[in-house]
Scaffold this motif. Structure first.
Motif, PDB file in Angstrom:
ATOM      1  N   ALA A  72       0.834  -1.210   0.000  1.00 34.02           N
ATOM      2  CA  ALA A  72       0.000   0.000   0.000  1.00 34.02           C
ATOM      3  C   ALA A  72       0.867   1.257   0.000  1.00 34.02           C
ATOM      4  CB  ALA A  72      -0.939  -0.008   1.201  1.00 34.02           C
ATOM      5  N   TYR A  73       1.930   1.242   0.793  1.00 28.38           N
ATOM      6  CA  TYR A  73       2.846   2.387   0.807  1.00 28.38           C
ATOM      7  C   TYR A  73       3.493   2.570  -0.563  1.00 28.38           C
ATOM      8  CZ  TYR A  73       2.683   2.005   5.966  1.00 28.38           C
ATOM      9  OH  TYR A  73       2.304   1.931   7.283  1.00 28.38           O
ATOM     10  N   ALA A  74       3.971   1.480  -1.142  1.00 26.10           N
ATOM     11  CA  ALA A  74       4.626   1.562  -2.458  1.00 26.10           C
ATOM     12  C   ALA A  74       3.658   2.115  -3.501  1.00 26.10           C
ATOM     13  CB  ALA A  74       5.147   0.189  -2.882  1.00 26.10           C
ATOM     14  N   ASN A  75       2.421   1.660  -3.468  1.00 26.00           N
ATOM     15  CA  ASN A  75       1.414   2.193  -4.399  1.00 26.00           C
ATOM     16  C   ASN A  75       1.235   3.689  -4.204  1.00 26.00           C
ATOM     17  OD1 ASN A  75       0.564  -0.013  -5.998  1.00 26.00           O
ATOM     18  ND2 ASN A  75      -0.651  -0.808  -4.306  1.00 26.00           N
ATOM     19  N   ARG A  76       1.090   4.141  -2.971  1.00 24.84           N
ATOM     20  CA  ARG A  76       0.877   5.564  -2.681  1.00 24.84           C
ATOM     21  C   ARG A  76       2.080   6.392  -3.118  1.00 24.84           C
ATOM     22  NH1 ARG A  76      -2.398   9.198  -3.013  1.00 24.84           N
ATOM     23  NH2 ARG A  76      -3.909   7.801  -2.078  1.00 24.84           N
ATOM     24  N   LEU A  77       3.269   5.819  -2.999  1.00 26.36           N
ATOM     25  CA  LEU A  77       4.489   6.541  -3.358  1.00 26.36           C
ATOM     26  C   LEU A  77       4.801   6.465  -4.851  1.00 26.36           C
ATOM     27  CD1 LEU A  77       6.627   5.372  -0.307  1.00 26.36           C
ATOM     28  CD2 LEU A  77       5.860   7.729  -0.745  1.00 26.36           C
ATOM     29  N   GLY A  78       3.985   5.737  -5.609  1.00 19.17           N
ATOM     30  CA  GLY A  78       4.220   5.600  -7.043  1.00 19.17           C
ATOM     31  C   GLY A  78       5.388   4.700  -7.386  1.00 19.17           C
ATOM     32  N   LEU A  79       5.738   3.819  -6.485  1.00 23.51           N
ATOM     33  CA  LEU A  79       6.849   2.885  -6.700  1.00 23.51           C
ATOM     34  C   LEU A  79       6.274   1.607  -7.303  1.00 23.51           C
ATOM     35  CD1 LEU A  79       8.622   3.479  -3.258  1.00 23.51           C
ATOM     36  CD2 LEU A  79       9.272   4.436  -5.487  1.00 23.51           C
ATOM     37  N   ASP A  80       5.925   1.690  -8.571  1.00 22.63           N
ATOM     38  CA  ASP A  80       5.182   0.611  -9.224  1.00 22.63           C
ATOM     39  C   ASP A  80       5.941  -0.711  -9.241  1.00 22.63           C
ATOM     40  OD1 ASP A  80       3.189   2.468  -9.664  1.00 22.63           O
ATOM     41  OD2 ASP A  80       3.832   2.903 -11.712  1.00 22.63           O
ATOM     42  N   GLY A  81       7.236  -0.677  -9.476  1.00 21.86           N
ATOM     43  CA  GLY A  81       8.029  -1.907  -9.481  1.00 21.86           C
ATOM     44  C   GLY A  81       8.049  -2.562  -8.109  1.00 21.86           C
ATOM     45  N   ASP A  82       8.243  -1.756  -7.089  1.00 25.23           N
ATOM     46  CA  ASP A  82       8.223  -2.276  -5.718  1.00 25.23           C
ATOM     47  C   ASP A  82       6.847  -2.849  -5.399  1.00 25.23           C
ATOM     48  OD1 ASP A  82      10.716  -1.039  -5.634  1.00 25.23           O
ATOM     49  OD2 ASP A  82      10.295   0.116  -3.814  1.00 25.23           O
ATOM     50  N   ALA A  83       5.817  -2.100  -5.756  1.00 23.19           N
ATOM     51  CA  ALA A  83       4.448  -2.541  -5.464  1.00 23.19           C
ATOM     52  C   ALA A  83       4.161  -3.890  -6.112  1.00 23.19           C
ATOM     53  CB  ALA A  83       3.444  -1.495  -5.921  1.00 23.19           C
ATOM     54  N   ALA A  84       4.624  -4.077  -7.338  1.00 21.64           N
ATOM     55  CA  ALA A  84       4.398  -5.347  -8.036  1.00 21.64           C
ATOM     56  C   ALA A  84       5.111  -6.496  -7.324  1.00 21.64           C
ATOM     57  CB  ALA A  84       4.857  -5.248  -9.488  1.00 21.64           C
ATOM     58  N   LEU A  85       6.341  -6.271  -6.906  1.00 20.98           N
ATOM     59  CA  LEU A  85       7.085  -7.310  -6.174  1.00 20.98           C
ATOM     60  C   LEU A  85       6.408  -7.639  -4.844  1.00 20.98           C
ATOM     61  CD1 LEU A  85      10.794  -6.185  -6.733  1.00 20.98           C
ATOM     62  CD2 LEU A  85       9.657  -8.183  -7.734  1.00 20.98           C
ATOM     63  N   LEU A  86       5.976  -6.616  -4.151  1.00 21.23           N
ATOM     64  CA  LEU A  86       5.332  -6.829  -2.854  1.00 21.23           C
ATOM     65  C   LEU A  86       3.979  -7.523  -3.008  1.00 21.23           C
ATOM     66  CD1 LEU A  86       6.362  -3.434  -1.321  1.00 21.23           C
ATOM     67  CD2 LEU A  86       7.096  -5.685  -0.499  1.00 21.23           C
ATOM     68  N   LYS A  87       3.265  -7.203  -4.083  1.00 17.31           N
ATOM     69  CA  LYS A  87       1.992  -7.883  -4.332  1.00 17.31           C
ATOM     70  C   LYS A  87       2.228  -9.357  -4.618  1.00 17.31           C
ATOM     71  CE  LYS A  87      -2.435  -7.662  -6.687  1.00 17.31           C
ATOM     72  NZ  LYS A  87      -2.661  -9.037  -6.369  1.00 17.31           N
ATOM     73  N   GLU A  88       3.293  -9.680  -5.343  1.00 17.54           N
ATOM     74  CA  GLU A  88       3.644 -11.090  -5.567  1.00 17.54           C
ATOM     75  C   GLU A  88       3.884 -11.791  -4.240  1.00 17.54           C
ATOM     76  OE1 GLU A  88       6.953 -11.690  -8.252  1.00 17.54           O
ATOM     77  OE2 GLU A  88       6.163 -10.192  -9.647  1.00 17.54           O
ATOM     78  N   CYS A  89       4.638 -11.149  -3.351  1.00 18.10           N
ATOM     79  CA  CYS A  89       4.912 -11.729  -2.033  1.00 18.10           C
ATOM     80  C   CYS A  89       3.615 -11.911  -1.247  1.00 18.10           C
ATOM     81  CB  CYS A  89       5.871 -10.838  -1.244  1.00 18.10           C
ATOM     82  SG  CYS A  89       7.536 -10.731  -1.919  1.00 18.10           S
ATOM     83  N   LEU A  90       2.783 -10.896  -1.272  1.00 16.62           N
ATOM     84  CA  LEU A  90       1.514 -10.944  -0.556  1.00 16.62           C
ATOM     85  C   LEU A  90       0.626 -12.057  -1.094  1.00 16.62           C
ATOM     86  CD1 LEU A  90      -0.441  -9.717   1.513  1.00 16.62           C
ATOM     87  CD2 LEU A  90      -1.109  -8.052  -0.253  1.00 16.62           C
ATOM     88  N   ASP A  91       0.502 -12.142  -2.408  1.00 14.52           N
ATOM     89  CA  ASP A  91      -0.347 -13.175  -3.018  1.00 14.52           C
ATOM     90  C   ASP A  91       0.174 -14.576  -2.700  1.00 14.52           C
ATOM     91  OD1 ASP A  91      -1.953 -11.178  -4.057  1.00 14.52           O
ATOM     92  OD2 ASP A  91      -1.145 -11.338  -6.099  1.00 14.52           O
ATOM     93  N   GLN A  92       1.475 -14.764  -2.795  1.00 14.12           N
ATOM     94  CA  GLN A  92       2.066 -16.069  -2.515  1.00 14.12           C
ATOM     95  C   GLN A  92       1.846 -16.448  -1.049  1.00 14.12           C
ATOM     96  OE1 GLN A  92       6.363 -16.320  -2.904  1.00 14.12           O
ATOM     97  NE2 GLN A  92       6.258 -18.513  -3.270  1.00 14.12           N
ATOM     98  N   THR A  93       1.986 -15.491  -0.167  1.00 15.95           N
ATOM     99  CA  THR A  93       1.807 -15.753   1.258  1.00 15.95           C
ATOM    100  C   THR A  93       0.351 -16.106   1.553  1.00 15.95           C
ATOM    101  OG1 THR A  93       3.620 -14.224   1.716  1.00 15.95           O
ATOM    102  CG2 THR A  93       2.224 -14.817   3.569  1.00 15.95           C
ATOM    103  N   ARG A  94      -0.565 -15.389   0.944  1.00 24.49           N
ATOM    104  CA  ARG A  94      -1.991 -15.704   1.119  1.00 24.49           C
ATOM    105  C   ARG A  94      -2.318 -17.098   0.588  1.00 24.49           C
ATOM    106  NH1 ARG A  94      -4.318  -9.890  -0.786  1.00 24.49           N
ATOM    107  NH2 ARG A  94      -4.480  -8.923   1.276  1.00 24.49           N
ATOM    108  N   GLU A  95      -1.764 -17.453  -0.564  1.00 23.18           N
ATOM    109  CA  GLU A  95      -1.999 -18.790  -1.134  1.00 23.18           C
ATOM    110  C   GLU A  95      -1.501 -19.874  -0.185  1.00 23.18           C
ATOM    111  OE1 GLU A  95      -0.241 -18.920  -5.055  1.00 23.18           O
ATOM    112  OE2 GLU A  95      -1.450 -17.215  -5.708  1.00 23.18           O
TER     113      GLU A  95
END
Length: 164
Positions: A123-146
């Protein structure tokens, strides 16, 4: 370091989740070694690999921002890991099935902590416009949820019925 803005908070929390992952990796490995249910053991081994993969992504993010990923020590995960050690590994159990049920409980506590950390950082990365970071963190989040969903299935379909 003073946390003056959202970027400072973001980088602090990236280091914190890295520390959390490092601590949970060791604990997850131990839980996997203690598990007697074959499917549970495999899931925990996959969880360890997922944690390592997440740490590599966090190292990449830290490198991109010129910070050391080991710059923080996560006291929250330290406590959760201590609980996992005490309740799933050090505790005396009358059956392997009961231990496996506790292993799942303690592992999921660590996973839920990681879900919160990855979610906030994304969420922080998205707000800061750090799209590459946000994508990596979303991958981590999705994998962890799975992994959490898979662990629920193991508990509901195998481990908990045997422990009951």
């Amino acid at each position: 370091m003073a946390l003056n803005d959202l970027k400072d908070v973001y980088l602090d929390q990236i280091q914190d989740i890295y520390s959390a992952c490092s601590q949970s990796l060791e604990a997850t490995t131990k839980l996997g070694q203690a598990a007697k249910d074959e499917e549970l053991g495999k899931a925990l081994a996959a969880g360890s690999k997922g944690i390592s993969d997440g740490m590599a992504k966090l190292e990449q993010i830290c490198g991109d921002h010129g910070i050391d990923p080991t710059g923080e020590h996560c006291k929250g995960m330290e406590g959760v890991v201590a609980e996992a050690q005490a309740h799933a590994l050090d505790e005396e159990f009358g059956s392997d099935d009961a231990r496996d049920a506790m292993i799942i409980s303690q592992y999921q506590r660590m996973v839920h902590y990681a879900i919160a950390g990855y979610g906030c950082c994304a969420a922080y990365a998205n707000r800061l416009g750090l799209d590459g970071d946000a994508a990596l963190l979303k991958e981590c989040l999705d994998q962890t949820r799975e992994g959490d969903v898979h662990m629920n299935k193991i508990a509901e379909n195998s481990v908990n019925p045997k422990a009951a």
